[in-house]
Write a protein that holds these residues in place. Structure first.
Motif, short mmCIF file in Angstrom:
data_model
loop_
_atom_site.label_atom_id
_atom_site.label_comp_id
_atom_site.label_asym_id
_atom_site.label_seq_id
_atom_site.Cartn_x
_atom_site.Cartn_y
_atom_site.Cartn_z
N LYS A 195 0.85 -1.19 0.00
CA LYS A 195 0.00 0.00 0.00
C LYS A 195 0.88 1.24 0.00
O LYS A 195 2.08 1.17 0.30
N GLY A 239 2.48 4.82 1.11
CA GLY A 239 2.89 5.39 2.38
C GLY A 239 2.16 6.67 2.69
O GLY A 239 1.38 7.18 1.88
N ASP A 240 2.43 7.22 3.85
CA ASP A 240 1.82 8.47 4.30
C ASP A 240 2.89 9.57 4.24
O ASP A 240 3.90 9.51 4.95
N ARG A 253 3.90 11.36 7.58
CA ARG A 253 4.82 10.56 8.41
C ARG A 253 6.21 10.53 7.78
O ARG A 253 7.23 10.57 8.47
N GLN A 313 7.20 -0.01 6.34
CA GLN A 313 6.22 1.09 6.35
C GLN A 313 6.91 2.44 6.34
O GLN A 313 6.49 3.35 5.64
N ASP A 361 6.56 5.47 3.69
CA ASP A 361 6.21 6.83 4.10
C ASP A 361 7.20 7.84 3.54
O ASP A 361 6.80 8.89 3.03
N ALA A 402 6.59 8.26 -0.13
CA ALA A 402 5.41 9.11 -0.38
C ALA A 402 5.76 10.58 -0.21
O ALA A 402 5.34 11.43 -1.02
N TYR A 403 6.53 10.91 0.82
CA TYR A 403 6.93 12.29 1.02
C TYR A 403 7.82 12.79 -0.11
O TYR A 403 7.58 13.84 -0.70
N SER A 450 6.12 13.49 -3.27
CA SER A 450 5.27 14.69 -3.23
C SER A 450 6.06 15.98 -3.48
O SER A 450 5.47 17.02 -3.71
#
Length: 148
Positions: free
Chosen positions: A41, A43-44, A47, A134, A138, A141-142, A145
């Motif tokens: 999945k 990441g955030d 975080r 995880q 994360d 994902a950061y 972005s």
């Protein structure tokens, strides 16, 4: 010399569990990336931002500069992380975090998700990766972005 390079390339195609690394999730390297999430999945990013800024967990700012204006004394030994999401895909970012030495054997960047072929490992990191699956997702994902 060619044999070593070919062997290294062949090993890069094997999932980690085929090389018996306990405690790590398997992944497959395709070209210069790990295209699939280590956790299955996304990441955030929030975080991930916190991990990049955390000098006791991610250690990123020791070498990198990042668009984190509240953080003082950022590194300049490695690429600036601003715009990372435009320079690299998520899969390319993931491989760089998991084990940048797959792309550059003489890199100073530590492997954040590898347990073998390590030297002078601090006692608190012995037998475990710097970041778990995880946390890798994360940070990916950061960094993905960061498009400006």
């Amino acid at each position: 010399m060619r044999f070593i390079i070919c062997l290294a390339a062949a090993l890069a195609l094997l999932p980690l569990n085929a090389r018996s690394q306990e405690g790590l999730r398997s992944y497959v390297i395709v070209g210069d990336s790990i295209p699939d999430s280590l956790t299955g999945k996304a990441g955030d990013a929030a975080r991930g931002r916190a991990l990049v800024a955390d000098r006791s967990a991610g250690f990123c700012l020791l070498c990198h500069r990042a668009p984190l204006p509240e953080e003082r004394f950022q590194g300049d030994l490695a690429p600036d992380l601003a715009g990372a999401g435009t320079r690299w895909s998520e899969g390319q970012l993931r491989l760089r975090l998991v084990d940048a030495s797959r792309l550059n054997p003489v890199t100073i960047m530590p492997p954040y998700y590898r347990l073998d072929r390590l030297q002078r490992v601090a006692r608190n990191f012995a037998g475990k990766p710097i970041l778990n699956a995880q946390q890798i997702e994360d940070v990916v994902a950061y960094l993905a972005s960061l498009t400006k």
